[in-house]
Design a protein around this motif. Sequence first.
Motif, PDB file in Angstrom:
ATOM      1  N   ALA A   1       0.839  -1.211   0.000  1.00  0.00           N
ATOM      2  CA  ALA A   1       0.000   0.000   0.000  1.00  0.00           C
ATOM      3  C   ALA A   1       0.866   1.251   0.000  1.00  0.00           C
ATOM      4  CB  ALA A   1      -0.932  -0.010   1.208  1.00  0.00           C
ATOM      5  N   ALA A   2       1.931   1.251   0.836  1.00  0.00           N
ATOM      6  CA  ALA A   2       2.811   2.424   0.926  1.00  0.00           C
ATOM      7  C   ALA A   2       3.560   2.637  -0.386  1.00  0.00           C
ATOM      8  CB  ALA A   2       3.798   2.238   2.080  1.00  0.00           C
ATOM      9  N   GLY A   3       4.058   1.555  -1.006  1.00  0.00           N
ATOM     10  CA  GLY A   3       4.806   1.665  -2.257  1.00  0.00           C
ATOM     11  C   GLY A   3       3.969   2.212  -3.402  1.00  0.00           C
ATOM     12  N   ARG A   4       2.736   1.732  -3.500  1.00  0.00           N
ATOM     13  CA  ARG A   4       1.871   2.200  -4.593  1.00  0.00           C
ATOM     14  C   ARG A   4       1.491   3.664  -4.403  1.00  0.00           C
ATOM     15  NH1 ARG A   4      -3.826  -0.297  -6.891  1.00  0.00           N
ATOM     16  NH2 ARG A   4      -3.679   0.748  -8.913  1.00  0.00           N
ATOM     17  N   LEU A   5       1.184   4.046  -3.160  1.00  0.00           N
ATOM     18  CA  LEU A   5       0.825   5.442  -2.901  1.00  0.00           C
ATOM     19  C   LEU A   5       2.032   6.362  -3.125  1.00  0.00           C
ATOM     20  CD1 LEU A   5      -1.445   7.354  -1.871  1.00  0.00           C
ATOM     21  CD2 LEU A   5      -0.469   7.091   0.409  1.00  0.00           C
ATOM     22  N   TYR A   6       3.215   5.900  -2.707  1.00  0.00           N
ATOM     23  CA  TYR A   6       4.431   6.715  -2.882  1.00  0.00           C
ATOM     24  C   TYR A   6       4.695   6.975  -4.365  1.00  0.00           C
ATOM     25  CZ  TYR A   6       9.316   8.207  -2.371  1.00  0.00           C
ATOM     26  OH  TYR A   6      10.485   8.925  -2.417  1.00  0.00           O
ATOM     27  N   ARG A   7       4.456   5.975  -5.203  1.00  0.00           N
ATOM     28  CA  ARG A   7       4.652   6.175  -6.646  1.00  0.00           C
ATOM     29  C   ARG A   7       3.593   7.124  -7.201  1.00  0.00           C
ATOM     30  NH1 ARG A   7       5.161   1.856 -11.661  1.00  0.00           N
ATOM     31  NH2 ARG A   7       5.724   3.451 -13.185  1.00  0.00           N
ATOM     32  N   THR A   8       2.363   7.001  -6.693  1.00  0.00           N
ATOM     33  CA  THR A   8       1.287   7.912  -7.131  1.00  0.00           C
ATOM     34  C   THR A   8       1.640   9.357  -6.788  1.00  0.00           C
ATOM     35  OG1 THR A   8      -0.315   6.137  -6.726  1.00  0.00           O
ATOM     36  CG2 THR A   8      -1.201   8.359  -6.963  1.00  0.00           C
ATOM     37  N   LEU A   9       2.333   9.566  -5.665  1.00  0.00           N
ATOM     38  CA  LEU A   9       2.710  10.911  -5.223  1.00  0.00           C
ATOM     39  C   LEU A   9       4.045  11.363  -5.839  1.00  0.00           C
ATOM     40  CD1 LEU A   9       1.735  10.653  -1.430  1.00  0.00           C
ATOM     41  CD2 LEU A   9       0.394  11.597  -3.306  1.00  0.00           C
ATOM     42  N   LYS A  10       4.427  10.716  -6.950  1.00  0.00           N
ATOM     43  CA  LYS A  10       5.619  11.093  -7.738  1.00  0.00           C
ATOM     44  C   LYS A  10       6.921  10.868  -6.959  1.00  0.00           C
ATOM     45  CE  LYS A  10       3.030  12.871 -11.105  1.00  0.00           C
ATOM     46  NZ  LYS A  10       1.713  12.475 -10.621  1.00  0.00           N
ATOM     47  N   GLY A  11       6.934   9.870  -6.069  1.00  0.00           N
ATOM     48  CA  GLY A  11       8.169   9.542  -5.354  1.00  0.00           C
ATOM     49  C   GLY A  11       9.068   8.658  -6.205  1.00  0.00           C
ATOM     50  N   HIS A  12      10.393   8.714  -5.972  1.00  0.00           N
ATOM     51  CA  HIS A  12      11.339   7.943  -6.784  1.00  0.00           C
ATOM     52  C   HIS A  12      12.245   7.048  -5.939  1.00  0.00           C
ATOM     53  CE1 HIS A  12      10.104  10.254 -10.236  1.00  0.00           C
ATOM     54  NE2 HIS A  12      10.363  11.390  -9.582  1.00  0.00           N
ATOM     55  N   ARG A  13      12.492   7.413  -4.658  1.00  0.00           N
ATOM     56  CA  ARG A  13      13.461   6.667  -3.853  1.00  0.00           C
ATOM     57  C   ARG A  13      12.737   5.549  -3.092  1.00  0.00           C
ATOM     58  NH1 ARG A  13      15.986  11.526  -0.574  1.00  0.00           N
ATOM     59  NH2 ARG A  13      13.781  12.061  -0.511  1.00  0.00           N
ATOM     60  N   TRP A  14      12.415   4.485  -3.790  1.00  0.00           N
ATOM     61  CA  TRP A  14      11.573   3.446  -3.198  1.00  0.00           C
ATOM     62  C   TRP A  14      12.281   2.677  -2.083  1.00  0.00           C
ATOM     63  CZ3 TRP A  14      12.305  -1.821  -3.022  1.00  0.00           C
ATOM     64  CH2 TRP A  14      13.305  -2.359  -3.856  1.00  0.00           C
ATOM     65  N   LYS A  15      13.607   2.491  -2.193  1.00  0.00           N
ATOM     66  CA  LYS A  15      14.329   1.743  -1.151  1.00  0.00           C
ATOM     67  C   LYS A  15      14.300   2.497   0.178  1.00  0.00           C
ATOM     68  CE  LYS A  15      17.403  -0.637  -4.367  1.00  0.00           C
ATOM     69  NZ  LYS A  15      18.771  -0.764  -4.880  1.00  0.00           N
ATOM     70  N   LYS A  16      14.532   3.816   0.094  1.00  0.00           N
ATOM     71  CA  LYS A  16      14.472   4.641   1.305  1.00  0.00           C
ATOM     72  C   LYS A  16      13.047   4.660   1.865  1.00  0.00           C
ATOM     73  CE  LYS A  16      15.879   9.158   3.090  1.00  0.00           C
ATOM     74  NZ  LYS A  16      16.355  10.512   2.759  1.00  0.00           N
ATOM     75  N   GLY A  17      12.067   4.722   0.958  1.00  0.00           N
ATOM     76  CA  GLY A  17      10.659   4.718   1.378  1.00  0.00           C
ATOM     77  C   GLY A  17      10.287   3.419   2.082  1.00  0.00           C
TER      78      GLY A  17
END
Length: 642
Positions: free
Chosen positions: A396-412
């Motif tokens: 859930a966090a990964g999909r929302l982070y991508r929706t919010l234009k995030g790029h640093r998935w490992k840190k997220g």
Amino acid sequence: MAAAMDWLPWSLLLFSLTCDTRAFYVPGVAPINFHQNDPVEIKAVKLTSSRTQLPYEYYSLPFCQPKKITYKAENLGEVLRGDRIVNTPFQVLMNSEKKCEVLCSQSSKPVTLTVEQSRLVAERITEDYYVHLIADNLPVATRLELYSNRDGDDKKKEKDVQFEHGYRLGFTDVNKIYLHNHLSFILYYHREDLEEDQEHTYRVVRFEVIPQSIRLEDIKADEKSSCTLPEGTSSSPQEIDPSKENQLYFTYSVHWEESDIKWASRWDTYLTMSDVQIHWFSIINSVVVVFFLSGILSMIIIRTLRKDIANYNKEDDIEDTMEESGWKLVHGDVFRPPQYPMILSSLLGSGIQLFCMILIVIFVAMLGMLSPSSRGALMTTACFLFMFMGVFGGFAAGRLYRTLKGHRWKKGAFCTATLYPGVVFGICFVLNCFIWGKHSSGAVPFPTMVALLCMWFGISLPLVYLGYYFGFRKQPYDNPVRTNQIPRQIPEQRWYMNRFVGILMAGILPFGAMFIELFFIFSAIWENQFYYLFGFLFLVFIILVVSCSQISIVMVYFQLCAEDYRWWWRNFLVSGGSAFYVLVYAIFYFVNKLDIVEFIPSLLYFGYTALMVLSFWLLTGTIGFYAAYMFVRKIYAAVKID
């Protein structure tokens, strides 16, 4: 009212489930059959007090000890609760009476408590400590006979029998301290029906105790460890003087009675509550709240929203519409990513993790698989489930982070796996240091703490990374309108659109739907009561989810109508507004219901309350956020945007 009517069949189904919520046993949990004169082992669990909130193990006080002390292997939940189950020197045989037996007797000599031991015992008695024993996994209970205010012959009819868990270590009277040094055990057995020519077997179905304080001079002990008690009420109690050595006998008697209660129903005595109607009142109150919210929501959606969408979609009236105010005017900014998207998605991921864990735990407990007879099972299950639900939280966090234009998935992913659990672990570690300092059994041992850390970094962290990886790779949520390059200016907001006012307004109704159940949960946690009405709790949880979702939609609609498009963080905070009322209620409960005066017990109470409030805010904030996000996407998909 449409939403409420859709929900009604489910509520009726759950009502039927809660009607017969009793402690029953999972298939595979076998009863123990005893033959005549078989030993029935009495074990000690711990000493507890609602005044100090610090449990101690049984042999922290100078009780009589067996030749070899053996501690039972415990599960994670028992360790975290402070249980230290250990054998005792009580010799109890099935269906065999004992008039009076002396414990730790050496040639009928009394036990001598040193000044230091006497001071410790006196201190524990003044702190209202209770002793908890078990026989065949049944906790000992003290019978309390309460009478209503009736006169004459009706008095006997109105007798109300209740049970107090454990027995009081002692009592104080006119500044003198007395120890309960004689225990009258009353055990109830159920005789099993067998075929002819078979020996009768018995099962233990109730374990009661009558604690008494009898002074040394009134007990006559002989060389064979048997003793004679004074008749009637002629004896004086055994005083403990903390300023000198004290001599006394520890004695016990055993009485057996036959009972019609069957083994499968033996916990009903401990779990019977005279105030079940309060729970029904709570449920009806909660349903009224949900209907009220559903009415407001239906009015907004059916009347206002349809009217808005119809006006916005009129081809020939676009120019007039654009001059009006309303939620359509912020369509170019409503999906603009907020500040700190990584932290927001991490908190929401932890909220999803909590939601899945709580839902499964309450549902499984409602089915009877986590009854109080499975000591520590509830907490063990909750810990392991939270670890394994990391995969859903990460997704859930990964999909929302991508929706919010995030790029640093490992840190997220690392932030999701460590932010909320890190805060919980940090607070618990600090509190644990204070408990260690008091030598309480409630202190989590160092090996258990290492095991929890290994579970966190060995199970939860990899699962969060796995979920986050797949969530980040998945197509982001499809927002129905494009975001403008230049942010729109937000008009000055009215006072009632203030964030704190929003928290107060949004929190009151969901809290009102569940506060009665909260009282019973607090009693279970802080006053060593059993909580077992998981059918009611499941229903209240469903009502909480529905009411949080509804109030969140109402709040985000009003915010967008005020042309304020910064709804992401605000909605998350405001939806968790009921957590503020939980904090206020916890302070009220501390002042009015608990008799805690010392610093460390107060620190423990407010430390654990802070964790509860934080977790509750994450849970309700997540529920409200996703409800509002679905609502916002739905309404902007329904209007034509040039």
